[in-house]
Each structure stands twice: as C-alpha cells, then as structure tokens.
Design an enzyme around this catalytic site. Structure first.
Site, short mmCIF file in Angstrom:
data_model
loop_
_atom_site.label_atom_id
_atom_site.label_comp_id
_atom_site.label_asym_id
_atom_site.label_seq_id
_atom_site.Cartn_x
_atom_site.Cartn_y
_atom_site.Cartn_z
N LEU A 26 38.32 -115.34 32.48
CA LEU A 26 38.67 -115.75 33.84
C LEU A 26 39.74 -114.84 34.46
O LEU A 26 40.65 -114.39 33.78
CB LEU A 26 39.18 -117.19 33.84
CG LEU A 26 38.18 -118.21 33.28
CD1 LEU A 26 38.78 -119.61 33.34
CD2 LEU A 26 36.86 -118.17 34.02
N HIS A 27 39.58 -114.62 35.75
CA HIS A 27 40.56 -113.84 36.51
C HIS A 27 40.86 -114.59 37.80
O HIS A 27 40.33 -115.69 38.04
CB HIS A 27 40.01 -112.43 36.77
CG HIS A 27 38.64 -112.42 37.36
ND1 HIS A 27 38.37 -112.84 38.64
CD2 HIS A 27 37.44 -112.10 36.82
CE1 HIS A 27 37.08 -112.75 38.88
NE2 HIS A 27 36.47 -112.32 37.78
N HIS A 30 38.04 -116.29 39.79
CA HIS A 30 37.59 -117.61 39.33
C HIS A 30 38.62 -118.68 39.73
O HIS A 30 38.27 -119.76 40.19
CB HIS A 30 37.47 -117.65 37.80
CG HIS A 30 36.45 -116.73 37.23
ND1 HIS A 30 36.78 -115.61 36.49
CD2 HIS A 30 35.09 -116.77 37.27
CE1 HIS A 30 35.67 -115.01 36.09
NE2 HIS A 30 34.64 -115.69 36.56
N GLN A 54 20.62 -114.20 31.01
CA GLN A 54 20.78 -113.37 32.21
C GLN A 54 21.20 -111.94 31.89
O GLN A 54 21.46 -111.15 32.79
CB GLN A 54 21.74 -114.02 33.20
CG GLN A 54 23.20 -114.05 32.78
CD GLN A 54 24.04 -114.86 33.75
OE1 GLN A 54 24.00 -116.08 33.76
NE2 GLN A 54 24.82 -114.19 34.58
O1 PAF Z 1 28.61 -115.56 38.06
C1 PAF Z 1 28.60 -115.94 36.86
O2 PAF Z 1 29.63 -115.98 36.17
C2 PAF Z 1 27.28 -116.38 36.23
O3 PAF Z 1 26.22 -115.63 36.72
C3 PAF Z 1 27.01 -117.90 36.39
C4 PAF Z 1 26.84 -118.29 37.84
C5 PAF Z 1 28.15 -118.70 35.76
C6 PAF Z 1 25.71 -118.26 35.67
O4 PAF Z 1 25.77 -117.94 34.31
#
Ligand code: PAF
Length: 274
Positions: A26-27, A30, A54
């Site tokens: 996290l930065h 977020h 992903q």
């Molecule tokens: O943006 C992200 O950190 C990711 O793509 C998400 C939306 C948490 C889905 O894994």
C-alpha cells in the site's frame, strides 16, 4: 467472523459500508481511497489479495511487491475498520471455472498487451464484491481502463454497488504512486518522472490550441524518449468511456501511457479538455 456476516450486521444497523480492493504494497494512493471511503461510508473494509489470474507472466506475479505487516499498520493508522485478506483457495476453490470478459473496452491500451488481464480483474472484483457486498467500492483513476471495465461489469451484472473513483496521487516529482515504483532502481526511479513531464507537455499543447491526437502524442513521445531507460509500450488518446482511439480532441479525452523501465511497467494518464 466472516466478512459477509460482519457487513450484514453493519448494514442491519443502518450503516453504509465502503470497500477498497487492493493487492497490498500500500501507498498514499490506496490510503487516499481509504480516506475517501471514510468520508462517504460509516464502515470501511480493505481487501489485500494478490490476484494470480490478472498476471499474464509468471515472473510478474512472483516479483509483485508485498509488505503485509506494514500494510496492516498503515490501514490501522488510516482508520480502516476491517482488513479482508483471503487465500487463493478461498477466492478460487477447487473446480472454479468462471471468467468474466468485458468486451470492447478491453481491446485498446493495456488490453492489447496484457492478454487475459482484464478478465482476471473483472472476475476477481465480481467475486470480492459478492463476498463483501458493500454499498460503495472505490478504485483509483490511475487505472482508468480498469475503472471503466469494473463500472461496465457492475452495471451489466446488476451487482448493486456504487463505484466511486479517487484521483491519481503523485510523488513530489510527478510520478504517479504505484506499488510497482518500489521495483525501480535509483536511476530508473529518477528517470520515471519523465512520464508525468510528457503528460504535462500534452496539457500545455492543448492549452495552446492543439487538437490533433497524433501531434499531441508525438510531442509526448519526444519528452519520454529523452529518458534513456524508458521504453514506451503505448501512448494513446482515447474516449474516456468507450476507450476507443480518437484522432481529434473535441470532447474530454483520456491520454493514457504505459512505459517500461527495465522490467517494471508503469502506467499513467491525464484527462485532456479541449
Ligand atoms: O488495482 C488493483 O490493485 C487490482 O487490479 C484490484 C482492483 C484490487 C483487483 O485485483
């Protein structure tokens, strides 16, 4: 207590629930979403889940930064009420066979280079939203194409959650905050501010009256090319809703860019107003 039950209890008590999905590391970007959520909801849940589906290349997933203990500390200080960190098996139990594909919106920009990426994002977001069942979910504008894909998917599947967007948060030299910035070596990090300089050059040209997409893009390319360690992957002016390429700036448009510094791929964007 299961996260769904907790949310049910909160909502039963008349509270509005906000949700910020993340992949950790996290930065400030977020944390700004958490603070936006706290302003709009009574309770805020943050998920930390590095979603394998992903990532298009194995090494990208294994090198994705993670700092779980630091993340928990930051979220506690930011005032989040609950952190949901499911295991891969919890999200994708044995036999899991569903994939969500949002067509059209995923044909340009990152979609051209990261095969299957947005299917992974749409699928995991649908799962997370179904588990958490928040009133609102928040995503950053840095991932503009992701935001458009999620909005479409939520509308199409009638998931009944409001999607809110948070502005891009930048480092003092203009580099958009990203978990991936920590993968840059000192020289790459120094040069990476060129991405924002390029986008700013586009904004200047538009202020001076330039409306031609190719001329705007070639001026941005010229700026980015000055960084010896930068390899431009794409630079496109697109419609911010459909993500379709534009040749002229006649309505607000999204100028989106992806640049490699070494193995690290950074994305950024700017809305240009004619
Ligand atoms: O943006 C992200 O950190 C990711 O793509 C998400 C939306 C948490 C889905 O894994």
């Amino acid at each position: 207590m299961q996260v769904g039950k907790l949310v049910e209890r909160w909502r039963g008590a008349g509270m509005k629930v906000g949700f910020v999905p993340t992949m950790g590391a996290l930065h400030q970007g977020h944390l700004s979403l958490v603070s936006l959520a706290l302003g709009e909801a009574d309770r805020v849940i943050v998920s930390i889940f590095v979603n394998p589906s992903q990532f298009d290349r194995g090494e990208d997933l294994s090198s994705y930064p993670s700092n779980f203990d630091e993340d928990l500390k930051k979220l506690d200080e930011a005032g989040a009420h609950c952190v949901f960190f499911p295991s891969v098996d919890e999200i994708y139990p044995e036999g899991f066979s569903t994939s969500i594909h949002v067509s059209g919106l995923t044909d340009t920009l990152c979609g051209r280079f990261r095969s299957g990426h947005f299917d992974g994002v749409a699928t995991v977001c649908a799962i997370l939203l179904s588990i958490v069942r928040p009133d609102i979910a928040l995503f950053g504008r840095k991932d503009a194409q992701q935001l458009a894909v999620i909005r479409r998917m939520v509308d199409d599947l009638r998931l009944g959650v409001e999607i809110h967007a948070g502005d891009i948060v930048r480092e003092p030299d203009g580099l958009a905050m990203s978990s991936r910035n920590s993968c840059l070596d000192p020289e790459e990090r120094k040069q990476a501010s060129v991405i924002n300089s390029g986008l700013s050059r586009a904004a200047e040209l538009v202020l001076e009256g330039e409306r031609d997409a190719e001329r705007i893009c070639s001026a941005v390319r010229e700026v980015i090319d000055k960084a010896s360690l930068a390899t431009l992957q794409y630079l496109e002016l697109v419609d911010p809703d459909s993500m379709k390429p534009l040749s002229k700036l006649t309505t607000p448009a999204l100028l989106a860019v992806a640049v490699y510094f070494g193995h690290t791929r950074l994305i950024d964007n700017l809305i240009l107003e004619p």
